[in-house]
Design an enzyme around this catalytic site. Structure first.
Site, short mmCIF file in Angstrom:
data_model
loop_
_atom_site.label_atom_id
_atom_site.label_comp_id
_atom_site.label_asym_id
_atom_site.label_seq_id
_atom_site.Cartn_x
_atom_site.Cartn_y
_atom_site.Cartn_z
N GLN A 185 -21.35 17.70 45.55
CA GLN A 185 -20.66 16.51 44.78
C GLN A 185 -20.19 16.82 43.61
O GLN A 185 -20.75 17.63 42.73
CB GLN A 185 -21.82 15.49 44.79
CG GLN A 185 -21.23 14.11 44.32
CD GLN A 185 -22.53 13.10 44.16
OE1 GLN A 185 -23.52 13.61 44.03
NE2 GLN A 185 -22.29 11.69 44.06
N GLY A 313 -29.92 16.85 37.30
CA GLY A 313 -31.23 16.61 37.42
C GLY A 313 -31.71 16.66 38.85
O GLY A 313 -32.74 17.61 38.82
N GLU A 316 -29.22 14.85 45.92
CA GLU A 316 -29.63 14.27 47.17
C GLU A 316 -29.47 14.92 48.27
O GLU A 316 -29.17 14.36 49.36
CB GLU A 316 -29.37 12.64 47.09
CG GLU A 316 -27.91 12.46 47.26
CD GLU A 316 -27.08 12.27 45.95
OE1 GLU A 316 -27.55 12.92 45.00
OE2 GLU A 316 -26.10 11.60 46.19
N HIS A 344 -31.78 7.98 47.60
CA HIS A 344 -30.67 8.31 48.04
C HIS A 344 -30.57 8.73 49.81
O HIS A 344 -29.60 8.43 50.30
CB HIS A 344 -29.95 9.57 47.20
CG HIS A 344 -29.09 9.25 46.34
ND1 HIS A 344 -28.19 8.24 46.06
CD2 HIS A 344 -29.30 9.72 44.97
CE1 HIS A 344 -27.58 8.12 44.97
NE2 HIS A 344 -28.23 9.26 44.40
N GLU A 363 -25.11 5.18 43.26
CA GLU A 363 -25.94 5.56 42.32
C GLU A 363 -26.67 3.99 41.53
O GLU A 363 -27.81 4.39 41.34
CB GLU A 363 -25.13 5.98 41.02
CG GLU A 363 -24.55 7.59 41.44
CD GLU A 363 -25.69 8.60 41.86
OE1 GLU A 363 -26.83 8.33 41.73
OE2 GLU A 363 -25.38 9.35 42.58
N ASP A 420 -10.51 11.65 34.54
CA ASP A 420 -12.12 12.21 34.62
C ASP A 420 -12.99 10.85 34.67
O ASP A 420 -12.66 9.99 34.27
CB ASP A 420 -12.26 12.78 33.44
CG ASP A 420 -13.45 13.99 33.43
OD1 ASP A 420 -13.73 14.20 34.52
OD2 ASP A 420 -14.00 14.45 32.72
N TYR A 428 -24.70 3.90 37.23
CA TYR A 428 -26.10 3.87 37.38
C TYR A 428 -26.85 2.69 36.97
O TYR A 428 -27.58 1.88 37.92
CB TYR A 428 -26.83 4.94 37.02
CG TYR A 428 -26.58 6.33 37.42
CD1 TYR A 428 -25.31 6.84 37.06
CD2 TYR A 428 -27.47 7.13 38.15
CE1 TYR A 428 -25.26 8.38 37.59
CE2 TYR A 428 -27.23 8.23 38.49
CZ TYR A 428 -26.06 8.86 38.49
OH TYR A 428 -25.86 10.02 38.77
N1 BES Z 1 -25.88 12.45 43.07
C1 BES Z 1 -26.33 12.47 41.67
C2 BES Z 1 -25.96 13.86 40.96
C3 BES Z 1 -24.20 13.81 40.83
C4 BES Z 1 -23.69 12.75 40.34
C5 BES Z 1 -23.66 14.88 41.30
C6 BES Z 1 -22.17 12.70 40.36
C7 BES Z 1 -22.52 15.18 41.04
C8 BES Z 1 -21.58 13.95 40.64
C9 BES Z 1 -27.93 12.49 41.50
O1 BES Z 1 -28.40 11.66 42.41
C10 BES Z 1 -28.28 11.92 40.22
O2 BES Z 1 -27.83 10.89 39.98
N2 BES Z 1 -28.89 12.77 39.46
C11 BES Z 1 -29.57 12.52 38.24
C12 BES Z 1 -31.02 12.10 38.17
C13 BES Z 1 -30.94 10.71 37.84
C14 BES Z 1 -32.45 10.28 38.13
C15 BES Z 1 -30.37 9.84 37.36
C16 BES Z 1 -29.29 13.41 37.23
O3 BES Z 1 -28.76 14.51 37.52
O4 BES Z 1 -29.56 13.52 36.09
ZN ZN Z 2 -28.13 9.69 42.07
#
Ligand code: BES
Ligand code: ZN
Length: 650
Positions: A185, A313, A316, A344, A363, A420, A428
């Site tokens: 991703q 962090g 999924e 997710h 998200e 970007d 979120y």
């Molecule tokens: N899917 C995301 C990670 C992501 C987002 C990868 C956009 C690439 C592009 C993952 O589910 C996520 O949201 N991770 C968060 C943790 C969450 C508890 C807010 C992170 O990485 O901090």
């Molecule tokens: Zn996420």
């Protein structure tokens, strides 16, 4: 890309209608068959210009869609290269299509062959690899004979593949063996394999990975029963159709420990026990999640703990969440990330954003769902604390946007105008708050029923924002008239920032933290008199994040002496403390900050610190020194982001 300009023409609309009808008229089809035409079931309502179809992919889903694929790859740690074949099984959506366009990034294409459906009679095909676009990669255009339905591409990845990180033994916990992991991703699956790299399209897959002796390969898929440490060939199958950004693999010194009947942890041997304890509630979370929004449809749910350079962090990846080790705090204080990635499995993996513009459907839904899981497993109080910390993140993100960046505070921002994506907290936290408003207006059971229906109706397909709005209007808004109106919807979906009447989650506990903090800031409460013994990690984060800045250095020194914040073992607390300290000109932070920035590659934790440092010329010099040293250890995705950050500031 030219063909996409014509997407709203009557012809394409008709083609889509045919697809959608075909989709619905086969109620007994398998998920894989439905996925082959998993385009949005209805044509998006054109209320706002929409990035549709996916402007981040070269693929044209109106010509061909991938139904399934097979990867057969050697994992070469010496050359830092995946090498082998990708074989795609395709459905020709438009019978007149003669060209298949795949996404690639920095791939070496050795040969391309095509064959009719079900045939192994592969013949050489003509192909052209287009110019490299920095963001999108290179289109691979393949001439498809009239009867071709299979494509086999022999290829190799680049050592600089944006979606792979090849780690030296010294970058692992065990320090003995190398490690490889992927992060697809958002636009990085194309650096691992030639695919239609768009969340519009879903495919099942099988894979064979050949690895050096002594290493173990895992994928976000079902592992073959014959996979064992000591072997060099590992096989996998993913029977549920997935969008390409959920393709994932890792190779390293990995061991498994079960948590529950459906859950377990993969990690390097020295972290396994701590990880299994930290994530020990995974099974309970799963059961609660199922009670909320319906059955878990992916079989197992395991967690893979990665080395600290993992740039997120959590990720999924289906059946196998990829997780940063910075969540292993020793007290389960940061397991909301686990709840998030598990959630997710419904919002995102089962029902997927059709384009990246619709990211909040992944998200925002997931953040709301995450808090509901936290509430049922750890209680309402914990959930309120998590909401509170999230709301503060949102406040800060909105406050930091410059006027010309206001577009980023829209729920589904137009990505065609801007390169970007930023303002992650918006998708979120604003997304989650939107669902919370619906909960408040319609009632929890009513919203839950609607969401269950949403996940059910759209299982294994991709969805758009206008589609959500339309279903809300047809569903809850018709059923319970007068609770919200069209203006409310438009405010939340189309407008920048937070609507004036947004109802935030309140927490008495956090209000008490605020009260103490204000007395402490005014000087009427001494640092020694702060009552913090019962504070959770979230209360600490709230205290540090909300503290007025700058703070007098002496007050921070008192705080640090009493609570050892510079030495905090909790990665989130250390991060929040560093930010407050940097904003206050706190002296002597460099050694701790340097080791933090060297040890961790999770962008959410390190990028803001670099940003803070770059604000003062003196700190900027330090930031550049540390970055030069730390950069080789960061993931390509983090390198790219931070390179840009370093360039922006002269
Ligand atoms: N899917 C995301 C990670 C992501 C987002 C990868 C956009 C690439 C592009 C993952 O589910 C996520 O949201 N991770 C968060 C943790 C969450 C508890 C807010 C992170 O990485 O901090
Ligand atoms: Zn996420």
């Amino acid at each position: 890309m030219a063909s996409k300009a014509a997407v709203r023409s009557p012809v394409t609309m008709a083609a889509l209608a045919v697809l959608a009808a075909g989709c619905q008229s086969a109620p007994h089809s398998t998920p894989a068959e439905r996925a082959a035409v998993s385009l949005p079931a209805s044509v998006p309502v054109a209320t706002t210009p929409h990035n549709w179809p996916d402007i981040k992919s070269h693929a044209d889903p109106l010509s061909f869609v991938t139904r399934s694929f097979d990867l057969d790859l050697d994992v070469d740690f010496e050359k830092r290269q995946l090498r082998g074949t990708a074989t795609l099984e395709l459905v020709r959506v438009d019978p007149n299509s003669r060209e298949l366009v795949l996404d690639t990034r920095d791939l070496t294409i050795d040969s391309v062959k095509t064959a009719p459906a079900g045939s192994d009679d592969f013949r050489k095909a003509r192909f052209v690899l287009g110019d490299r676009d920095d963001e999108l990669g290179s289109a691979l255009r393949i001439a498809m004979p009239r009867d071709a339905a299979r494509v086999r591409i022999a290829y190799a990845t680049s050592p600089q593949a944006s979606g792979l990180q090849w780690l030296q033994p010294s970058q692992t916990a065990g320090k003995r063996l190398p490690f490889l992991f992927s992060q697809a991703q958002a636009l990085h699956a194309r650096s691992m394999a030639p695919l239609q790299d768009t969340p519009w399209i879903r495919a099942t897959y099988t894979a064979t990975l050949r690895v050096p002796a002594g290493l173990v390969a895992v994928m976000a898929a079902e592992g073959d029963a014959a996979n064992h440490r000591g072997q060099t060939t590992f096989r996998f199958r993913m029977p549920q159709p997935i969008p390409s950004y959920l393709l994932a693999l890792a190779v390293g010194d990995l061991e498994f420990q079960a948590i529950g009947p459906r859950t377990g942890v993969w990690a390097e041997p020295s972290v396994l026990a701590a990880a299994a304890w930290e994530f020990g509630d995974a099974e309970a979370m799963m059961t609660k999640a199922e009670a909320l929004y319906g059955p878990y449809r992916w079989g197992r749910y395991d967690v893979l703990v990665l080395p600290p350079s993992f740039p997120y962090g959590g990720m999924e990846n289906p059946r196998l969440t990829f997780m940063t080790p910075t969540v292993i705090a020793g007290d389960k204080s940061l397991v909301s990330v686990l709840a998030h990635e598990l959630a997710h499995s419904w919002s995102g993996n089962l029902v997927t954003n059709a384009t990246w513009r619709d990211g909040w459907l992944n998200e925002g839904f997931t953040t709301y769902f995450e808090r509901r899981i936290m509430e049922t497993v750890y209680g309402e109080e914990r959930a309120r604390l998590e909401w509170g910390v999230g709301q503060q993140d949102l406040r800060l993100a909105l406050a930091e946007l410059k006027p010309e960046e206001a577009w980023q505070s829209v729920l589904a921002p137009d990505l065609s105008l801007h390169k970007d994506e930023g303002g992650a907290a918006v998708a979120y936290e604003k997304g989650a708050l939107f669902l919370y408003q619906l909960e408040r207006r319609f009632g929890r059971p009513q919203l839950d029923a609607f969401l269950q229906g949403w996940f059910d109706r759209h299982a294994f397909t991709s969805v758009t924002t206008p589609q959500f709005a339309a279903e809300l209007q047809d569903g809850l808004m018709k059923q319970y008239p007068g609770r919200i109106d069209a203006a409310f919807l438009a405010n939340w979906i189309d407008d920048a920032g937070l609507p004036a009447d947004a109802e935030l989650m309140q927490s008495d506990t956090l209000a008490r933290v605020d009260a103490q903090r204000m007395r402490w800031e005014q000087g009427s409460l001494a640092t020694d008199a702060l009552q913090t013994t019962a504070w959770t990690v979230q209360e600490w984060l709230h205290f540090l994040n909300r503290a007025t800045r700058p703070q007098p250095v002496v007050r921070l020194q008192e705080l640090d002496r009493r609570f050892q914040l510079t030495e905090s073992r909790n990665a989130e607390i250390a991060h929040a403390w560093f930010r407050l300290a940097l904003a206050s000109g706190y002296p002597g932070l460099e050694p701790a900050l340097q080791s933090y920035l060297m040890a961790i590659g999770r962008m959410k934790l390190i990028e803001p610190l670099y940003e803070d440092l770059l604000k003062s010329p003196q700190d900027a010099a330090f930031a550049r020194r540390v970055y030069a040293q730390a950069r080789p250890g960061y993931h390509a995705i983090a390198q790219r982001r931070l390179d840009r950050l370093m360039q922006e500031v002269p």
